[in-house]
Design a protein around this motif. Structure first.
Motif, PDB file in Angstrom:
ATOM      1  N   CYS A   1      46.963  36.120  36.501  1.00 55.14           N
ATOM      2  CA  CYS A   1      46.236  36.760  37.337  1.00 55.14           C
ATOM      3  C   CYS A   1      47.398  36.572  38.302  1.00 55.14           C
ATOM      4  O   CYS A   1      47.510  37.634  39.399  1.00 55.14           O
TER       5      CYS A   1
ATOM      6  N   GLU B   1      40.383  41.680  43.739  1.00 55.83           N
ATOM      7  CA  GLU B   1      39.494  40.602  44.391  1.00 55.83           C
ATOM      8  C   GLU B   1      38.885  39.665  43.273  1.00 55.83           C
ATOM      9  O   GLU B   1      39.074  38.484  43.332  1.00 55.83           O
ATOM     10  N   ALA B   2      38.567  40.303  42.126  1.00 56.37           N
ATOM     11  CA  ALA B   2      38.172  39.360  40.861  1.00 56.37           C
ATOM     12  C   ALA B   2      39.072  38.621  40.448  1.00 56.37           C
ATOM     13  O   ALA B   2      38.601  37.227  40.052  1.00 56.37           O
TER      14      ALA B   2
ATOM     15  N   ARG C   1      41.694  37.299  42.164  1.00 54.26           N
ATOM     16  CA  ARG C   1      41.863  36.251  43.181  1.00 54.26           C
ATOM     17  C   ARG C   1      40.683  35.250  43.102  1.00 54.26           C
ATOM     18  O   ARG C   1      41.120  34.090  43.088  1.00 54.26           O
ATOM     19  N   ASP C   2      39.527  35.739  43.024  1.00 52.76           N
ATOM     20  CA  ASP C   2      38.366  34.613  42.906  1.00 52.76           C
ATOM     21  C   ASP C   2      38.526  33.900  41.595  1.00 52.76           C
ATOM     22  O   ASP C   2      38.238  32.756  41.839  1.00 52.76           O
TER      23      ASP C   2
ATOM     24  N   GLU D   1      41.210  31.037  42.239  1.00 50.83           N
ATOM     25  CA  GLU D   1      40.642  29.981  42.980  1.00 50.83           C
ATOM     26  C   GLU D   1      39.536  28.956  42.210  1.00 50.83           C
ATOM     27  O   GLU D   1      39.450  27.777  42.405  1.00 50.83           O
ATOM     28  N   ALA D   2      38.894  29.830  41.214  1.00 54.19           N
ATOM     29  CA  ALA D   2      38.018  29.126  40.650  1.00 54.19           C
ATOM     30  C   ALA D   2      38.853  28.058  39.609  1.00 54.19           C
ATOM     31  O   ALA D   2      38.168  27.016  39.199  1.00 54.19           O
TER      32      ALA D   2
ATOM     33  N   ARG E   1      32.248  34.330  34.281  1.00 48.14           N
ATOM     34  CA  ARG E   1      32.964  35.507  34.994  1.00 48.14           C
ATOM     35  C   ARG E   1      33.750  36.201  34.196  1.00 48.14           C
ATOM     36  O   ARG E   1      34.137  37.128  34.464  1.00 48.14           O
TER      37      ARG E   1
END
Length: 151
Positions: A67, A84-85, A87-88, A91-92, A129
């Motif tokens: 990523c 954005e997906a 990046r999310d 973070e997760a 996800r």
């Protein structure tokens, strides 16, 4: 003997050609999507696919590093939604509790340890996800396959 080694070294120089930005991106993208596919599988399958050796750490870092690098590649073809997906997801993965990666009192270099870690509840949402993210990336996955088919 030293003269022979010197002659051999001069006659067969080892060269390394740096991949261009496009090739680097396509190779990175392929590795990333493979890691993302592993993330989308159930715990037992993940452990098997990773050889029952450090599966939680490997999956976390393979996806997270992918990523990070894809988001910074000069050749990236990611849409805003895809970026954005990623990046999310990064973070997760960063927020995984220690027990999800290295369960206390267990080693993740065997099946039992890997499975214990990969069954931690924190991995459930990450698996969930991964599937829609793979779907979101289908246009790029198809372009990537075409790129390597043409090589």
């Amino acid at each position: 003997m030293n003269q022979l080694i010197g002659v051999l070294a001069m006659d067969s120089p080892i060269t390394y050609e740096q991949p261009d930005d496009r090739e680097a991106f396509e190779t990175l993208f392929l590795s990333f999507t493979q890691a993302l596919q592993v993330l989308s599988h159930d715990a037992a399958t993940q452990c098997e696919e990773m050889g029952n050796y450090n599966a939680p750490w490997e999956i976390q870092h393979d996806v997270q590093d992918g990523c990070f690098l894809l988001l910074r590649s000069p050749e990236t073809h990611l849409t805003g939604e895809q970026s954005e997906a990623l990046r999310d997801l990064t973070e997760a993965l960063e927020d995984l509790p220690r027990e999800a990666v290295a369960p206390t009192g267990m080693t993740t270099t065997n099946h039992e340890g890997c499975l214990t870690a990969m069954r931690h509840p924190a991995w459930i949402s990450l698996r969930e996800r991964a599937v829609p993210l793979l779907q979101l990336l289908v246009p790029l996955i198809q372009k990537n396959a075409a790129y390597f088919k043409g090589q």
